[in-house]
Write an enzyme that holds these catalytic residues in place. Structure first.
Site, PDB file in Angstrom:
ATOM      1  N   TYR A  28       0.824  -1.219   0.000  1.00 21.73           N
ATOM      2  CA  TYR A  28       0.000   0.000   0.000  1.00 21.73           C
ATOM      3  C   TYR A  28       0.859   1.269   0.000  1.00 21.73           C
ATOM      4  O   TYR A  28       0.989   1.934   1.029  1.00 21.73           O
ATOM      5  CB  TYR A  28      -0.881   0.013   1.249  1.00 21.73           C
ATOM      6  CG  TYR A  28      -1.870  -1.124   1.361  1.00 21.73           C
ATOM      7  CD1 TYR A  28      -3.000  -1.167   0.550  1.00 21.73           C
ATOM      8  CD2 TYR A  28      -1.693  -2.127   2.313  1.00 21.73           C
ATOM      9  CE1 TYR A  28      -3.927  -2.195   0.670  1.00 21.73           C
ATOM     10  CE2 TYR A  28      -2.624  -3.155   2.450  1.00 21.73           C
ATOM     11  CZ  TYR A  28      -3.735  -3.180   1.618  1.00 21.73           C
ATOM     12  OH  TYR A  28      -4.650  -4.189   1.751  1.00 21.73           O
ATOM     13  N   TRP A  32      -4.472   6.780   1.485  1.00 22.28           N
ATOM     14  CA  TRP A  32      -5.907   6.438   1.504  1.00 22.28           C
ATOM     15  C   TRP A  32      -6.603   7.307   2.535  1.00 22.28           C
ATOM     16  O   TRP A  32      -6.033   7.609   3.595  1.00 22.28           O
ATOM     17  CB  TRP A  32      -6.112   4.978   1.888  1.00 22.28           C
ATOM     18  CG  TRP A  32      -6.148   3.982   0.776  1.00 22.28           C
ATOM     19  CD1 TRP A  32      -7.266   3.459   0.182  1.00 22.28           C
ATOM     20  CD2 TRP A  32      -5.026   3.342   0.121  1.00 22.28           C
ATOM     21  NE1 TRP A  32      -6.908   2.542  -0.785  1.00 22.28           N
ATOM     22  CE2 TRP A  32      -5.548   2.452  -0.841  1.00 22.28           C
ATOM     23  CE3 TRP A  32      -3.643   3.443   0.265  1.00 22.28           C
ATOM     24  CZ2 TRP A  32      -4.742   1.662  -1.665  1.00 22.28           C
ATOM     25  CZ3 TRP A  32      -2.836   2.675  -0.544  1.00 22.28           C
ATOM     26  CH2 TRP A  32      -3.374   1.791  -1.502  1.00 22.28           C
ATOM     27  N   TRP A  34      -9.491   7.037   4.726  1.00 20.50           N
ATOM     28  CA  TRP A  34      -9.756   6.733   6.149  1.00 20.50           C
ATOM     29  C   TRP A  34      -8.518   6.191   6.841  1.00 20.50           C
ATOM     30  O   TRP A  34      -8.358   6.366   8.037  1.00 20.50           O
ATOM     31  CB  TRP A  34     -11.046   5.956   6.361  1.00 20.50           C
ATOM     32  CG  TRP A  34     -11.157   4.485   6.051  1.00 20.50           C
ATOM     33  CD1 TRP A  34     -10.421   3.757   5.181  1.00 20.50           C
ATOM     34  CD2 TRP A  34     -12.113   3.579   6.644  1.00 20.50           C
ATOM     35  NE1 TRP A  34     -10.867   2.454   5.158  1.00 20.50           N
ATOM     36  CE2 TRP A  34     -11.906   2.317   6.049  1.00 20.50           C
ATOM     37  CE3 TRP A  34     -13.121   3.701   7.595  1.00 20.50           C
ATOM     38  CZ2 TRP A  34     -12.669   1.185   6.378  1.00 20.50           C
ATOM     39  CZ3 TRP A  34     -13.880   2.584   7.925  1.00 20.50           C
ATOM     40  CH2 TRP A  34     -13.651   1.352   7.330  1.00 20.50           C
ATOM     41  N   ASP A  35      -7.599   5.598   6.073  1.00 20.59           N
ATOM     42  CA  ASP A  35      -6.321   5.194   6.688  1.00 20.59           C
ATOM     43  C   ASP A  35      -5.598   6.409   7.247  1.00 20.59           C
ATOM     44  O   ASP A  35      -5.030   6.375   8.337  1.00 20.59           O
ATOM     45  CB  ASP A  35      -5.403   4.529   5.649  1.00 20.59           C
ATOM     46  CG  ASP A  35      -5.996   3.255   5.084  1.00 20.59           C
ATOM     47  OD1 ASP A  35      -6.976   3.352   4.314  1.00 20.59           O
ATOM     48  OD2 ASP A  35      -5.484   2.168   5.389  1.00 20.59           O
ATOM     49  N   TYR A  79       4.546   3.931 -10.448  1.00 19.90           N
ATOM     50  CA  TYR A  79       3.134   3.699 -10.127  1.00 19.90           C
ATOM     51  C   TYR A  79       2.183   4.191 -11.213  1.00 19.90           C
ATOM     52  O   TYR A  79       0.995   4.403 -10.957  1.00 19.90           O
ATOM     53  CB  TYR A  79       2.780   4.356  -8.784  1.00 19.90           C
ATOM     54  CG  TYR A  79       3.568   3.791  -7.629  1.00 19.90           C
ATOM     55  CD1 TYR A  79       3.527   2.423  -7.352  1.00 19.90           C
ATOM     56  CD2 TYR A  79       4.359   4.605  -6.823  1.00 19.90           C
ATOM     57  CE1 TYR A  79       4.265   1.888  -6.302  1.00 19.90           C
ATOM     58  CE2 TYR A  79       5.095   4.078  -5.774  1.00 19.90           C
ATOM     59  CZ  TYR A  79       5.052   2.719  -5.520  1.00 19.90           C
ATOM     60  OH  TYR A  79       5.767   2.192  -4.491  1.00 19.90           O
ATOM     61  N   GLN A 105     -14.349   7.701   0.484  1.00 13.24           N
ATOM     62  CA  GLN A 105     -14.306   6.619   1.482  1.00 13.24           C
ATOM     63  C   GLN A 105     -15.007   7.121   2.749  1.00 13.24           C
ATOM     64  O   GLN A 105     -15.340   8.305   2.801  1.00 13.24           O
ATOM     65  CB  GLN A 105     -12.838   6.262   1.776  1.00 13.24           C
ATOM     66  CG  GLN A 105     -12.528   4.798   1.644  1.00 13.24           C
ATOM     67  CD  GLN A 105     -11.097   4.440   2.018  1.00 13.24           C
ATOM     68  OE1 GLN A 105     -10.303   5.291   2.411  1.00 13.24           O
ATOM     69  NE2 GLN A 105     -10.757   3.168   1.896  1.00 13.24           N
ATOM     70  N   ASP A 166     -14.234  -3.408   1.355  1.00  9.01           N
ATOM     71  CA  ASP A 166     -14.219  -3.810  -0.060  1.00  9.01           C
ATOM     72  C   ASP A 166     -15.113  -4.971  -0.497  1.00  9.01           C
ATOM     73  O   ASP A 166     -16.033  -4.800  -1.262  1.00  9.01           O
ATOM     74  CB  ASP A 166     -12.782  -4.149  -0.472  1.00  9.01           C
ATOM     75  CG  ASP A 166     -11.827  -3.000  -0.220  1.00  9.01           C
ATOM     76  OD1 ASP A 166     -12.267  -1.974   0.341  1.00  9.01           O
ATOM     77  OD2 ASP A 166     -10.645  -3.101  -0.576  1.00  9.01           O
ATOM     78  N   TYR A 364     -10.128 -11.462   4.267  1.00 11.30           N
ATOM     79  CA  TYR A 364     -10.323 -10.016   4.114  1.00 11.30           C
ATOM     80  C   TYR A 364     -11.547  -9.502   4.881  1.00 11.30           C
ATOM     81  O   TYR A 364     -11.608  -9.626   6.096  1.00 11.30           O
ATOM     82  CB  TYR A 364     -10.440  -9.745   2.605  1.00 11.30           C
ATOM     83  CG  TYR A 364      -9.766  -8.471   2.137  1.00 11.30           C
ATOM     84  CD1 TYR A 364      -8.576  -8.036   2.686  1.00 11.30           C
ATOM     85  CD2 TYR A 364     -10.344  -7.712   1.118  1.00 11.30           C
ATOM     86  CE1 TYR A 364      -7.967  -6.864   2.225  1.00 11.30           C
ATOM     87  CE2 TYR A 364      -9.742  -6.555   0.647  1.00 11.30           C
ATOM     88  CZ  TYR A 364      -8.562  -6.137   1.206  1.00 11.30           C
ATOM     89  OH  TYR A 364      -7.980  -4.981   0.742  1.00 11.30           O
ATOM     90  N   TRP A 365     -12.566  -8.946   4.207  1.00  6.06           N
ATOM     91  CA  TRP A 365     -13.737  -8.401   4.921  1.00  6.06           C
ATOM     92  C   TRP A 365     -14.864  -9.429   4.997  1.00  6.06           C
ATOM     93  O   TRP A 365     -16.027  -9.073   5.140  1.00  6.06           O
ATOM     94  CB  TRP A 365     -14.221  -7.124   4.223  1.00  6.06           C
ATOM     95  CG  TRP A 365     -13.272  -5.977   4.398  1.00  6.06           C
ATOM     96  CD1 TRP A 365     -12.349  -5.533   3.493  1.00  6.06           C
ATOM     97  CD2 TRP A 365     -13.125  -5.123   5.547  1.00  6.06           C
ATOM     98  NE1 TRP A 365     -11.639  -4.465   4.003  1.00  6.06           N
ATOM     99  CE2 TRP A 365     -12.091  -4.198   5.254  1.00  6.06           C
ATOM    100  CE3 TRP A 365     -13.748  -5.055   6.797  1.00  6.06           C
ATOM    101  CZ2 TRP A 365     -11.681  -3.192   6.154  1.00  6.06           C
ATOM    102  CZ3 TRP A 365     -13.340  -4.067   7.694  1.00  6.06           C
ATOM    103  CH2 TRP A 365     -12.324  -3.164   7.369  1.00  6.06           C
ATOM    104  N   GLU A 408      -2.779  -6.276   9.419  1.00  4.75           N
ATOM    105  CA  GLU A 408      -3.907  -5.612   8.762  1.00  4.75           C
ATOM    106  C   GLU A 408      -5.246  -6.124   9.337  1.00  4.75           C
ATOM    107  O   GLU A 408      -6.161  -5.362   9.582  1.00  4.75           O
ATOM    108  CB  GLU A 408      -3.829  -5.887   7.251  1.00  4.75           C
ATOM    109  CG  GLU A 408      -4.792  -5.090   6.401  1.00  4.75           C
ATOM    110  CD  GLU A 408      -4.598  -5.367   4.906  1.00  4.75           C
ATOM    111  OE1 GLU A 408      -3.771  -6.244   4.552  1.00  4.75           O
ATOM    112  OE2 GLU A 408      -5.264  -4.703   4.098  1.00  4.75           O
TER     113      GLU A 408
HETATM  114  C1  GLC Z   1      -8.194  -2.012   1.518  1.00  5.71           C
HETATM  115  C2  GLC Z   1      -9.234  -1.823   2.606  1.00  5.71           C
HETATM  116  C3  GLC Z   1      -9.578  -0.364   2.732  1.00  5.71           C
HETATM  117  C4  GLC Z   1      -8.300   0.408   3.007  1.00  5.71           C
HETATM  118  C5  GLC Z   1      -7.222   0.117   1.951  1.00  5.71           C
HETATM  119  C6  GLC Z   1      -5.860   0.660   2.326  1.00  5.71           C
HETATM  120  O1  GLC Z   1      -8.689  -1.620   0.288  1.00  5.71           O
HETATM  121  O2  GLC Z   1     -10.375  -2.565   2.369  1.00  5.71           O
HETATM  122  O3  GLC Z   1     -10.522  -0.140   3.751  1.00  5.71           O
HETATM  123  O4  GLC Z   1      -8.549   1.764   3.069  1.00  5.71           O
HETATM  124  O5  GLC Z   1      -7.060  -1.268   1.791  1.00  5.71           O
HETATM  125  O6  GLC Z   1      -5.474   0.178   3.570  1.00  5.71           O
END
Ligand code: GLC
Length: 436
Positions: A28, A32, A34-35, A79, A105, A166, A364-365, A408
């Site tokens: 990553y 992002w 909300w991160d 990238y 988000q 996701d 994952y989710w 994570e």
């Molecule tokens: C994944 C998660 C998302 C998060 C992103 C970066 O896509 O589902 O919620 O913001 O990774 O960590």
């Protein structure tokens, strides 16, 4: 100092790209939404200047209509492909000086801003609030004007990534039923989905049973392609309906952040537009339309058909974080949350309850426990007066991280760390839990 605190601080420093905190190493590299908000909450306990920087760099990606994108890309030539997936430049509303995604988000920036504010002296706090408020107000206004076209009080999401969860089951079921193109159906029928591995970076680094299924990844990618083709123009997107949802997690987070936005504005002595505060009130009532009496939880709703999507997930409990539901509803949610055949597993709270077919403990989710949803529930339970449950969830969360490290997400039965190691929001939010 507590060793978990030290480890958390080290993770934030490891992922620090100076202007923003990447969610995790390798997998990553970008910023992002909300991160970054969660990372800022962590930084607020270490270095408030750095925490503020996290917010400023996110606001730098704001589109001219007010949208804050869910991703801002690292501009390094390596990238180019990531930026090219979204091609934000196809929209005249996107900023010229950087490349972003074309969706948002969960709107949790006001929460992060107020947590930073809490660590500042009053004059600095007011100054900081005054600086960020115009962009935050514009963002919340955009959510209403663009995402609540019928003035119903709930805001809609156009891509599963917008919910932050996701591959959450209700979305995946919905997209598959509503708008899966013929060629994806063919890929599935002919079992060609293993070929998709070639294009996936995540499954090269992380065991595939911990990530989303190839078919789900393809379906999700296809939604990006369709949004991009419409140049992220909401009228075009709503005109020929994609699968669109009023997501219960997103709306719960929005409602809580509306409340915080009102508090921040009051402290900075800035008056919010009346139209905005009226709509905020309507949202609090509208959340109630997502309640389901048979499951005793809230569900997301299909925006087009108005039907509730009755697949329970951790999102079903997040109205506890919204803070505006009745005691009667909250009591029922807490009962479901603390049922040890459902959500209260050895390492709570799984993203999907154990008693449903879709529960997949490593994927994952679709089963694992995530630190950010735990943090939202801990905060909501505490504010709604469920001190014992809040304290219990906090100690389960910290204990799991002490034993298994900073990951994570986690297997809710064994506590094993999954996905990316050294994950920023897990570190940031654990730091917050240890300090509050
Ligand atoms: C994944 C998660 C998302 C998060 C992103 C970066 O896509 O589902 O919620 O913001 O990774 O960590």
């Amino acid at each position: 100092m507590d060793t978990l605190s030290e480890q958390c601080e080290a993770v934030l420093k490891l992922n620090d790209h100076s202007k923003y905190t990447a969610p995790g190493p390798r997998l990553y590299p970008h910023q992002w939404l909300w991160d970054s908000a969660f990372a800022a909450i962590g930084w607020s306990h270490i270095d408030t200047k750095r925490a503020k920087q996290e917010i400023f760099s996110m606001l730098d990606g704001q589109w001219s209509n007010g949208m804050i994108p869910h991703m801002i890309f690292d501009m390094h030539p390596k990238y180019a492909q990531d930026r090219g997936t979204w091609r934000s430049w196809v929209s005249p509303l996107s900023p010229n000086h950087l490349a972003t995604s074309g969706i948002t988000q969960p709107p949790i920036l006001a929460e992060a801003v107020s947590r930073i504010g809490a660590q500042l002296q009053k004059p600095q706090r007011q100054q900081f609030y005054k600086k960020v408020l115009p962009a935050l107000i514009k963002y919340h206004q955009w959510l209403y004007t663009e995402r609540d076209p019928h003035n119903e009080g709930l805001v809609l999401q156009i891509h599963p990534y917008e919910t932050g969860l996701d591959n959450t089951p209700p979305w995946m079921t919905g997209i598959r039923e509503h708008n899966r193109p013929w060629w994806i159906a063919a890929v599935e029928k002919l079992h060609l989905d293993p070929l998709i591995n070639v294009a996936r970076r995540d499954t090269r680094a992380i065991p595939p049973n911990q990530r989303m299924r190839n078919i789900d990844a393809l379906v999700i990618w296809d939604v990006i392609r369709r949004l991009r083709r419409k140049h992220y123009d909401i009228d075009k997107i709503l005109h020929r309906s994609l699968f669109i949802i009023d997501d219960v997690a997103f709306n719960s987070i929005f409602i809580r952040n509306n409340t915080i936005l009102r508090d921040i504005a009051a402290e900075a002595r800035i008056k919010l537009p009346e139209d905005l505060t009226d709509r905020m009130k309507r949202s609090e009532q509208a959340l109630e339309s997502l309640w389901d009496d048979s499951f005793n939880v809230y569900f997301s709703r299909d925006f087009i058909t108005n039907h509730l999507l009755k697949e329970p997930t951790v999102a079903s409990l997040l109205p506890l974080y919204a803070g505006t539901i009745s005691k009667e509803r909250a009591d029922k949610l807490v009962k479901v949350l603390t049922n040890n055949h459902v959500f209260w597993l050895k390492n709570p709270v799984p993203s999907v309850p154990r008693n449903v077919r879709r529960f997949d403990q490593d994927r994952y989710w679709q089963g694992p426990t995530w630190i950010n949803t735990n943090w939202l529930l801990i905060d909501g339970l505490e504010r709604m007066g469920y001190k014992n449950e809040s304290t219990a969830l906090k100690s389960h969360t910290i204990e799991m991280m002490r034993q298994h490290g900073i990951w994570e997400y986690y297997n809710p039965l064994t506590g094993q760390g999954l996905g990316s190691p050294d994950f920023s929001w897990s570190a940031a939010l654990a730091l917050d839990l240890l300090n509050t």
